[in-house]
Design an enzyme around this catalytic site. Structure first.
Site, PDB file in Angstrom:
ATOM      1  N   ASP A 148     -31.680  62.794   8.250  1.00 48.78           N
ATOM      2  CA  ASP A 148     -33.070  62.960   7.831  1.00 48.78           C
ATOM      3  C   ASP A 148     -33.870  63.369   9.043  1.00 48.78           C
ATOM      4  OD1 ASP A 148     -35.660  62.661   6.467  1.00 48.78           O
ATOM      5  OD2 ASP A 148     -34.509  61.520   5.001  1.00 48.78           O
TER       6      ASP A 148
ATOM      7  N   TYR B  45     -44.401  74.373  -5.710  1.00 46.59           N
ATOM      8  CA  TYR B  45     -43.096  73.701  -5.806  1.00 46.59           C
ATOM      9  C   TYR B  45     -42.216  74.382  -6.855  1.00 46.59           C
ATOM     10  CZ  TYR B  45     -39.897  69.756  -6.736  1.00 46.59           C
ATOM     11  OH  TYR B  45     -38.804  68.947  -6.918  1.00 46.59           O
TER      12      TYR B  45
HETATM   13  N1  SER Z   1     -40.740  64.656  -9.748  1.00 46.48           N
HETATM   14  C1  SER Z   1     -41.098  65.915  -9.189  1.00 46.48           C
HETATM   15  C2  SER Z   1     -42.542  66.015  -8.912  1.00 46.48           C
HETATM   16  O1  SER Z   1     -43.301  65.357  -9.591  1.00 46.48           O
HETATM   17  C3  SER Z   1     -40.685  67.025 -10.109  1.00 46.48           C
HETATM   18  O2  SER Z   1     -39.430  67.469  -9.782  1.00 46.48           O
HETATM   19  O3  SER Z   1     -42.933  66.768  -8.069  1.00 46.48           O
END
Ligand code: SER
Length: 321
Positions: free
Chosen positions: A35, A143
């Protein structure tokens, strides 16, 4: 042959539990945890541990050569909410680490990769219920864009260079052992901590926001199962849909209230509501079930009980004593 495994992001929410499970399966010395900084004490002390910034290709290659690594689990990522705050950091971290690992596999320096994708690859134009494996994907978050792009590259590296990369689109994951960091589904963990400590919770999503969720142990089992499966059974080389249950904050609240009757909740949606609204409510994971035998085990009531039991002060005193 016993694999020699490197886990990147081993102190994170998924990495810490995955490391322990893989050490039990393959032997502590065969699972190298890494990490960017030291975290989970058990992970750091129960076997080899390296401080590693996986965006640094040379440092990553050194660790892989030193330990003669055959498999890499790339669990380091910046999640949805934090990536909205720091778009370029999220994009760079999520993509650079993936390219480093894919290129090392392409050059024959590792044999197999696990890389997690997410329900965030879907977007507002995706069918919201029982979202199919192959469907419209126009992610609306940093993301989600990084995960969708990553999926395309995984499939490309498999088809073009024969890289054995395997991936799952995780839903929101629940665990009492390690806190998540910077996700939109994190409310489903925060709520338990607040229910036990303060008997009240202010939720950052609206009461009827239904999202796909899963108990961590199911997610770890799926991860180990897809990595152990015969290569011929892995027919999807972008990423597999993976599902267990779906619930809203209100449904989760009522489930917790069965155990803690005085628990109250209020709703104050913030910027994370828009992220959640762009994601599916439920997922069709029949392809994973057909191809390599995925099955989930935990329902909402069981997860609620496990979470409350795991986080209750009584349990912590017993454990420490
Ligand atoms: N659990 C993640 C998030 O909320 C989704 O992959 O970003």
């Amino acid at each position: 042959m016993i694999p020699k495994i490197l886990i990147i992001g081993a102190c994170g929410q998924i990495g810490s539990e995955l490391t322990i499970k893989l050490r039990l399966k393959h032997g502590n010395e065969n699972v190298i945890a890494s990490d960017i900084r030291e975290g989970d004490e058990f992970v750091v002390k129960s076997g080899p541990f390296e401080i590693l910034d996986a965006t640094n290709l040379d440092a990553l290659e050194d660790v892989i050569q030193y330990y003669e690594i055959t498999e890499v689990y790339l669990m380091a990522a910046m999640l949805s909410a934090t990536s909205e705050r720091f778009p370029m950091k999220g994009w760079n971290l999520n993509m650079e680490t993936l390219f480093n690992v894919l290129n090392l596999a392409k050059d024959g320096k590792i044999d197999k990769i696990f890389w997690p994708s997410s329900i965030a690859v879907f977007g507002p134009t995706t069918p919201k219920f029982d979202t199919p494996q192959h469907t419209i994907m126009e992610p609306a978050t940093v993301y989600g864009i990084s995960k969708q792009t990553g999926e395309r590259w995984c499939e490309y590296y498999h088809k073009r260079y024969g890289v054995d990369v395997r991936s799952l689109r995780y839903p929101g994951l629940l665990s009492y052992k390690t806190l998540p960091g910077g996700g939109t589904t994190d409310y489903a963990i925060d709520i338990f901590h607040e229910a036990l400590n303060n008997k009240t919770y202010e939720c950052f999503l609206s009461k009827d926001t239904s999202l796909p969720m899963m108990y961590m142990e199911d997610a770890i089992d799926a991860t180990i199962k897809i990595m152990s499966a015969d290569s011929k059974r892995i027919k999807v080389r972008s990423s597999y849909n993976l599902a267990a249950i779906s619930f809203t904050p209100e449904e989760l609240y009522l489930s917790i209230k069965n155990h803690i009757p005085e628990f109250t909740i209020s709703y104050q949606p913030d910027f994370r509501q828009a992220i959640a609204d762009s994601w599916p409510s439920s997922i069709d994971d029949s392809k994973a079930r057909e191809d390599w035998g995925w099955e989930n085990n935990y329902n909402l009531e069981e997860i609620t009980e496990i979470m409350i039991d795991g986080l209750s002060p009584k349990r912590i005193i017993e454990f420490e004593g």
